[in-house]
Write an enzyme that holds these catalytic residues in place. Structure first.
Site, PDB file in Angstrom:
ATOM      1  CE1 TYR A  82       6.363  17.073  22.472  1.00  0.00           C
ATOM      2  CE2 TYR A  82       5.321  19.187  22.975  1.00  0.00           C
ATOM      3  CZ  TYR A  82       6.030  18.077  23.392  1.00  0.00           C
ATOM      4  OH  TYR A  82       6.414  17.936  24.706  1.00  0.00           O
ATOM      5  CB  ALA A  96      -2.318  -8.668   0.768  1.00  0.00           C
ATOM      6  CB  ALA A 123      -1.041  -5.289  -7.086  1.00  0.00           C
ATOM      7  CB  CYS A 178       3.348  -6.908   0.637  1.00  0.00           C
ATOM      8  SG  CYS A 178       3.913  -6.111  -0.886  1.00  0.00           S
ATOM      9  CG  ASN A 229      -2.903  -1.243  -5.113  1.00  0.00           C
ATOM     10  OD1 ASN A 229      -4.089  -1.521  -5.273  1.00  0.00           O
ATOM     11  ND2 ASN A 229      -2.025  -2.126  -4.671  1.00  0.00           N
ATOM     12  NE  ARG A 284     -14.374   1.989  -5.642  1.00  0.00           N
ATOM     13  CZ  ARG A 284     -13.254   1.325  -5.390  1.00  0.00           C
ATOM     14  NH1 ARG A 284     -12.139   1.615  -6.048  1.00  0.00           N
ATOM     15  NH2 ARG A 284     -13.223   0.377  -4.482  1.00  0.00           N
ATOM     16  CB  SER A 297      -7.810  -8.760  -5.784  1.00  0.00           C
ATOM     17  OG  SER A 297      -7.738  -7.439  -5.297  1.00  0.00           O
ATOM     18  CD  GLU A 316      -3.956 -13.712 -12.238  1.00  0.00           C
ATOM     19  OE1 GLU A 316      -3.038 -14.545 -12.074  1.00  0.00           O
ATOM     20  OE2 GLU A 316      -3.752 -12.491 -12.437  1.00  0.00           O
TER      21      GLU A 316
END
Length: 560
Positions: free
Chosen positions: A435, A42, A12, A44, A314, A23, A40, A34
């Site tokens: 609303y 997910a 993460a 969760c 993140n 970037r 990378s 790693e």
């Protein structure tokens, strides 16, 4: 000359840091080390892979357009070098080198850096229990864990499972296992699920729904041993019973992976994570850290806390990249925000409950409100119970909890924004929420809750939370519970578990009020206690002085 940046950890925080660096600086030399085989992903989403909602594990590693984020992706798309199965073992701060071992070749390598990022994450706690080495004892923290656990379930031999630990991971896996037609038991040292996230009231709401799904919950119990015969897992022994099982999930907590930072001589915070400043910089100005291994600032107190969440990791990764390249971004902190789907319900919290707020020196006041998420005439309208906590002296919002089948996430995020921004109860009540009938009631549930809390703080009403009423009844205090619902509602919704109840529908209260004693406290309620407020108006106009409301009404009552 281009910067050399080494990132230890590629899930993460590490992956986010590297992507942001590229970037911002097309020329930087970026290397990710790693120790595992996957990048990378997910984390969760692992419970949803166990359940089968996520069909293929690679979906957890893909970009939105389906490209797998592996070494080739990082190299070809991001121009970032990645070495998987490389475990960092030492940091030479003087030479500014990372020593790592190639786990495939058992070869030691050295990597120079100008700036270093430690994103080593955390590891699941594994207690020293007899039988923990049996084959179907799992943790669920990495993709490899999920692959092993799902393979065991897919072979059809798991009929009964015990989840040890009723935190977020454990409870998410409970739903996954029930969906797989597995009989589930949960064991926890505390008496309700999600004890670090919810107070007793909201934990009791979740416990009630847990039992309704056929899940056995054994609170206030300690696991002593995992039982097996001929190397096959057969059950779990606690200090009170033996539970038959074919599989065990250990979900009792996570420790930060700080060994590398400690060995390097970096400062460790009071909560046990790597100490960082607001720029995510460690005690070494050329080493940054983020993710599950760090200690960060709590927004309400400024104290160091750990929040092992993919969302925080993140955000921290972005800040790290900015500061390596001199942009001066800061990480403002966390509130302990968490949310979980549990079958048709959602439960969430942010900030402090009353006990936590009092412990931190605030003078808390709270209110519980049950409200629909949209008008009753709209398809799909559903209820939620909201507890809002504020400081009595300043009216500053301190936190809240929300539970129900309604649109909880939307309200929780609104509350997170309010607490983060230092808003007061009055500010929240006056917030211009969007609303339209398909999305909300004219007064949003958060607006309603803030208004009720204002009424309570200004002395316009006396009220009892469900926990306070239950304690009052346990003490044997003499009062009358006034139920102003209709007969049809009572048949559908049931009654409170107490004898001292009088039923007078609200429409008849003006003419039947003399049936109530003026020398006893009258506590009014209805389905959500909105009519309870109307009942107070009637009673006061007729000379009743000891009157109160049950917060949340019958729909908000959490106990059996």
């Amino acid at each position: 000359m281009s910067k050399k940046i080494v990132v230890i950890g590629g899930v993460a925080c590490g992956g986010k840091t590297a992507a942001r660096l590229r970037r911002l600086d097309p020329e930087a030399e970026i290397l990710i080390l790693e120790k595992g085989p996957y990048l990378s992903y997910a984390g969760c989403g692992l419970p949803y892979y166990i359940e089968g909602i996520v069909k293929e594990y690679k979906e957890l590693m893909c970009t939105p357009v389906g490209v797998v984020r592996d070494e080739s992706y990082f190299l070809n798309v991001k121009k970032i070098d990645v070495l998987t199965r490389h475990m960092a073992t030492c940091i030479d701060r003087e030479k500014k080198e990372v020593v790592a071992v190639d786990l495939e070749l058992a070869v030691e390598k050295r990597f120079p850096y100008d700036d270093l990022v430690i994103a080593t994450g955390g590891s699941p706690i594994k207690p020293d229990l007899p039988g923990i080495e049996l084959g179907t004892v799992f943790t669920l923290w990495t993709l490899s864990d999920a692959l092993a656990m799902r393979a065991a379930i897919d072979n059809g031999n798991v009929k009964r499972a015990v989840v040890v630990g009723a935190g977020l991971i454990g409870m998410e896996v409970v739903e996954a296992l029930v969906a797989r037609d597995i009989e589930v038991s949960v064991v926890d040292l505390l008496s309700w699920p999600l004890p670090n996230m919810l107070d007793e009231e909201f934990g009791s709401r979740l416990l009630r729904e847990l039992k309704a799904k056929g899940v056995h919950f054994y609170g206030n119990e300690k696991v002593l041993e995992i039982l097996g015969q001929d190397s096959v897992l057969t059950g779990v022994k606690t200090d009170q019973r033996t539970i038959p099982a074919d599989m065990v999930l250990l979900a009792i907590g996570v420790r930060p992976n700080i060994h590398l930072a400690e060995e390097t001589g970096l400062d460790i915070g009071s909560s046990g994570g790597v100490a960082v400043d607001e720029y995510m910089r460690t005690s070494d100005p050329n080493i940054y850290a983020g993710g599950d291994c760090v200690e960060v600032r709590h927004i309400l107190t400024g104290k160091g806390v750990r929040q092992p969440m993919g969302s925080s990791a993140n955000r921290e990764g972005r800040v790290i990249a900015d500061n390596i390249l001199g942009r001066g971004s800061t990480f403002k902190g966390v509130l302990g925000t968490a949310i979980m789907k549990f079958f048709e319900y959602t439960v969430g919290r942010t900030g402090f409950n009353e006990h936590q707020a009092r412990k931190e020196g605030f003078d808390p006041i709270s209110v519980t409100v049950t409200a629909p998420d949209k008008p009753h005439f709209m398809p799909g309208a559903a209820w939620m119970v909201i507890k809002l906590v504020a400081d009595k002296n300043t009216k500053r919002l301190l936190g809240g909890q929300i539970f129900g089948p309604g649109a909880v996430d939307k309200r929780l995020d609104g509350l997170v924004t309010a607490v983060t921004g230092g808003l007061t109860v009055d500010d929240l009540a006056d917030t211009d929420f969007a609303y339209a009938p398909p999305y909300a009631t004219a007064l949003d549930p958060m607006t309603q809750t803030a208004n009720v809390l204002r009424n309570k703080m200004e002395g316009l009403m006396t009220s009892y939370s469900p926990r306070e009423l239950a304690a009052k009844m346990d003490r044997g205090e003499d009062c009358v519970l006034l139920d102003v619902r209709t007969e049809g509602e009572i048949k559908l919704q049931g009654k409170l578990p107490y004898e001292n109840q009088v039923h007078i529908p609200l429409g008849a209260l003006w003419t039947r009020v003399e049936e109530l004693p003026k020398d006893k406290e009258i506590i009014a309620f209805c389905k959500i206690s909105l009519r309870g407020w109307d009942a107070l108006t009637v009673l006061r106009s007729k000379g009743f002085h000891k009157v109160a409301i049950l917060e949340g009404g019958m729909m908000g009552w959490p106990y059996g």
